[in-house]
Design a protein around this motif. Structure first.
Motif, PDB file in Angstrom:
ATOM      1  N   ASN A 241       0.815  -1.218   0.000  1.00 53.93           N
ATOM      2  CA  ASN A 241       0.000   0.000   0.000  1.00 53.93           C
ATOM      3  C   ASN A 241       0.847   1.266   0.000  1.00 53.93           C
ATOM      4  OD1 ASN A 241      -2.469  -1.438   0.006  1.00 53.93           O
ATOM      5  ND2 ASN A 241      -2.254  -1.767   2.201  1.00 53.93           N
ATOM      6  N   GLY A 242       1.924   1.231  -0.798  1.00 54.09           N
ATOM      7  CA  GLY A 242       2.755   2.413  -0.981  1.00 54.09           C
ATOM      8  C   GLY A 242       3.796   2.657   0.100  1.00 54.09           C
ATOM      9  N   LYS A 243       4.028   1.695   1.028  1.00 57.61           N
ATOM     10  CA  LYS A 243       5.030   1.861   2.085  1.00 57.61           C
ATOM     11  C   LYS A 243       5.881   0.604   2.209  1.00 57.61           C
ATOM     12  CE  LYS A 243       2.476   5.171   4.774  1.00 57.61           C
ATOM     13  NZ  LYS A 243       2.005   5.575   6.077  1.00 57.61           N
ATOM     14  N   LEU A 244       7.171   0.796   2.479  1.00 59.79           N
ATOM     15  CA  LEU A 244       8.079  -0.333   2.673  1.00 59.79           C
ATOM     16  C   LEU A 244       7.767  -1.049   3.980  1.00 59.79           C
ATOM     17  CD1 LEU A 244      11.545   1.135   1.640  1.00 59.79           C
ATOM     18  CD2 LEU A 244      10.123  -0.456   0.349  1.00 59.79           C
ATOM     19  N   GLU A 245       7.821  -2.377   3.929  1.00 60.05           N
ATOM     20  CA  GLU A 245       7.538  -3.175   5.117  1.00 60.05           C
ATOM     21  C   GLU A 245       8.355  -4.464   5.076  1.00 60.05           C
ATOM     22  OE1 GLU A 245       3.650  -5.204   7.249  1.00 60.05           O
ATOM     23  OE2 GLU A 245       3.355  -3.627   5.762  1.00 60.05           O
ATOM     24  N   VAL A 246       8.992  -4.792   6.192  1.00 61.92           N
ATOM     25  CA  VAL A 246       9.702  -6.058   6.346  1.00 61.92           C
ATOM     26  C   VAL A 246       8.782  -7.010   7.100  1.00 61.92           C
ATOM     27  CG1 VAL A 246      11.673  -7.220   7.432  1.00 61.92           C
ATOM     28  CG2 VAL A 246      11.984  -4.994   6.333  1.00 61.92           C
ATOM     29  N   ASP A 247       8.626  -8.230   6.573  1.00 63.71           N
ATOM     30  CA  ASP A 247       7.715  -9.195   7.185  1.00 63.71           C
ATOM     31  C   ASP A 247       8.153 -10.606   6.830  1.00 63.71           C
ATOM     32  OD1 ASP A 247       5.121 -10.664   7.823  1.00 63.71           O
ATOM     33  OD2 ASP A 247       4.513  -8.597   8.206  1.00 63.71           O
ATOM     34  N   THR A 248       7.681 -11.581   7.603  1.00 65.34           N
ATOM     35  CA  THR A 248       7.999 -12.981   7.327  1.00 65.34           C
ATOM     36  C   THR A 248       6.868 -13.691   6.592  1.00 65.34           C
ATOM     37  OG1 THR A 248       7.171 -13.640   9.498  1.00 65.34           O
ATOM     38  CG2 THR A 248       9.541 -13.229   9.314  1.00 65.34           C
ATOM     39  N   ARG A 249       5.761 -13.021   6.363  1.00 64.66           N
ATOM     40  CA  ARG A 249       4.638 -13.659   5.677  1.00 64.66           C
ATOM     41  C   ARG A 249       4.938 -13.869   4.195  1.00 64.66           C
ATOM     42  NH1 ARG A 249      -0.171  -9.997   8.164  1.00 64.66           N
ATOM     43  NH2 ARG A 249       1.528  -8.539   8.394  1.00 64.66           N
ATOM     44  N   THR A 250       4.272 -14.861   3.617  1.00 65.98           N
ATOM     45  CA  THR A 250       4.408 -15.120   2.185  1.00 65.98           C
ATOM     46  C   THR A 250       3.720 -13.999   1.403  1.00 65.98           C
ATOM     47  OG1 THR A 250       2.356 -16.369   2.019  1.00 65.98           O
ATOM     48  CG2 THR A 250       4.376 -17.622   2.594  1.00 65.98           C
ATOM     49  N   PRO A 251       4.044 -13.876   0.114  1.00 68.56           N
ATOM     50  CA  PRO A 251       3.350 -12.853  -0.680  1.00 68.56           C
ATOM     51  C   PRO A 251       1.832 -13.023  -0.674  1.00 68.56           C
ATOM     52  CG  PRO A 251       5.312 -13.584  -1.832  1.00 68.56           C
ATOM     53  CD  PRO A 251       5.158 -14.481  -0.634  1.00 68.56           C
ATOM     54  N   GLU A 252       1.364 -14.264  -0.683  1.00 66.63           N
ATOM     55  CA  GLU A 252      -0.083 -14.497  -0.660  1.00 66.63           C
ATOM     56  C   GLU A 252      -0.694 -14.032   0.657  1.00 66.63           C
ATOM     57  OE1 GLU A 252       2.218 -16.949  -1.362  1.00 66.63           O
ATOM     58  OE2 GLU A 252       1.974 -16.869  -3.531  1.00 66.63           O
ATOM     59  N   GLN A 253      -0.016 -14.325   1.761  1.00 71.25           N
ATOM     60  CA  GLN A 253      -0.508 -13.885   3.074  1.00 71.25           C
ATOM     61  C   GLN A 253      -0.502 -12.363   3.164  1.00 71.25           C
ATOM     62  OE1 GLN A 253       2.382 -16.086   5.342  1.00 71.25           O
ATOM     63  NE2 GLN A 253       0.880 -17.632   5.954  1.00 71.25           N
ATOM     64  N   MET A 254       0.542 -11.739   2.647  1.00 75.30           N
ATOM     65  CA  MET A 254       0.613 -10.270   2.686  1.00 75.30           C
ATOM     66  C   MET A 254      -0.484  -9.649   1.835  1.00 75.30           C
ATOM     67  SD  MET A 254       2.772  -8.828   4.693  1.00 75.30           S
ATOM     68  CE  MET A 254       3.161  -7.220   4.020  1.00 75.30           C
ATOM     69  N   GLN A 255      -0.752 -10.238   0.685  1.00 75.49           N
ATOM     70  CA  GLN A 255      -1.795  -9.680  -0.171  1.00 75.49           C
ATOM     71  C   GLN A 255      -3.153  -9.754   0.517  1.00 75.49           C
ATOM     72  OE1 GLN A 255      -1.792 -11.105  -4.169  1.00 75.49           O
ATOM     73  NE2 GLN A 255      -2.965  -9.349  -4.856  1.00 75.49           N
ATOM     74  N   ARG A 256      -3.426 -10.868   1.206  1.00 77.22           N
ATOM     75  CA  ARG A 256      -4.695 -10.971   1.938  1.00 77.22           C
ATOM     76  C   ARG A 256      -4.760  -9.948   3.073  1.00 77.22           C
ATOM     77  NH1 ARG A 256      -3.950 -16.578   1.037  1.00 77.22           N
ATOM     78  NH2 ARG A 256      -2.995 -16.875   3.075  1.00 77.22           N
ATOM     79  N   ALA A 257      -3.621  -9.698   3.722  1.00 78.41           N
ATOM     80  CA  ALA A 257      -3.604  -8.794   4.874  1.00 78.41           C
ATOM     81  C   ALA A 257      -3.549  -7.323   4.471  1.00 78.41           C
ATOM     82  CB  ALA A 257      -2.407  -9.123   5.771  1.00 78.41           C
ATOM     83  N   ARG A 258      -2.822  -7.002   3.406  1.00 68.32           N
ATOM     84  CA  ARG A 258      -2.571  -5.600   3.066  1.00 68.32           C
ATOM     85  C   ARG A 258      -3.198  -5.127   1.766  1.00 68.32           C
ATOM     86  NH1 ARG A 258      -0.963  -5.839   7.612  1.00 68.32           N
ATOM     87  NH2 ARG A 258       1.074  -5.252   8.422  1.00 68.32           N
ATOM     88  N   GLY A 259      -3.673  -6.032   0.953  1.00 68.40           N
ATOM     89  CA  GLY A 259      -4.218  -5.606  -0.342  1.00 68.40           C
ATOM     90  C   GLY A 259      -3.134  -5.603  -1.390  1.00 68.40           C
ATOM     91  N   GLN A 260      -2.853  -4.444  -1.950  1.00 68.45           N
ATOM     92  CA  GLN A 260      -1.853  -4.354  -3.013  1.00 68.45           C
ATOM     93  C   GLN A 260      -0.441  -4.425  -2.431  1.00 68.45           C
ATOM     94  OE1 GLN A 260      -2.008  -0.851  -5.437  1.00 68.45           O
ATOM     95  NE2 GLN A 260      -0.295  -1.511  -6.701  1.00 68.45           N
ATOM     96  N   VAL A 261       0.300  -5.456  -2.802  1.00 68.72           N
ATOM     97  CA  VAL A 261       1.685  -5.616  -2.355  1.00 68.72           C
ATOM     98  C   VAL A 261       2.538  -6.127  -3.491  1.00 68.72           C
ATOM     99  CG1 VAL A 261       1.046  -6.127   0.037  1.00 68.72           C
ATOM    100  CG2 VAL A 261       1.422  -7.995  -1.553  1.00 68.72           C
TER     101      VAL A 261
END
Length: 86
Positions: free
Chosen positions: A37-57
């Protein structure tokens, strides 16, 4: 006496096996740098998990340690800095 020793030995073996299992699971953890969503973020989640949690990634990098991922984020302005997906 033999039963007490056997029980103690069994407990130690099971404890060691548990510690080894945890180490194997932790060895598979990857730290990822995302533009979420337009901001840098470090995370251990998979891209699929991040997309479900954050939307556009979009995935910008994958690293073995958090320090490596944070350093990559710092080179782009740091966690929370504005970003765009390529």
């Amino acid at each position: 006496m033999l039963t007490a020793r056997s029980g103690l030995l069994t407990g130690l073996v099971l404890g060691l096996a548990g510690c080894l299992a945890i180490g194997v699971v932790n060895a598979d953890v990857k730290y990822r740098l995302y533009c979420a969503n337009g901001k840098l973020e470090v995370d251990t989640r998979t891209p699929e998990q991040m997309q479900r949690a954050r939307g556009q990634v979009c995935l910008l990098g994958e690293f073995d340690t958090r320090a490596q991922a944070e350093a990559a984020a710092d080179r782009r302005g740091g966690s929370g800095a504005p970003c765009t997906c390529p």
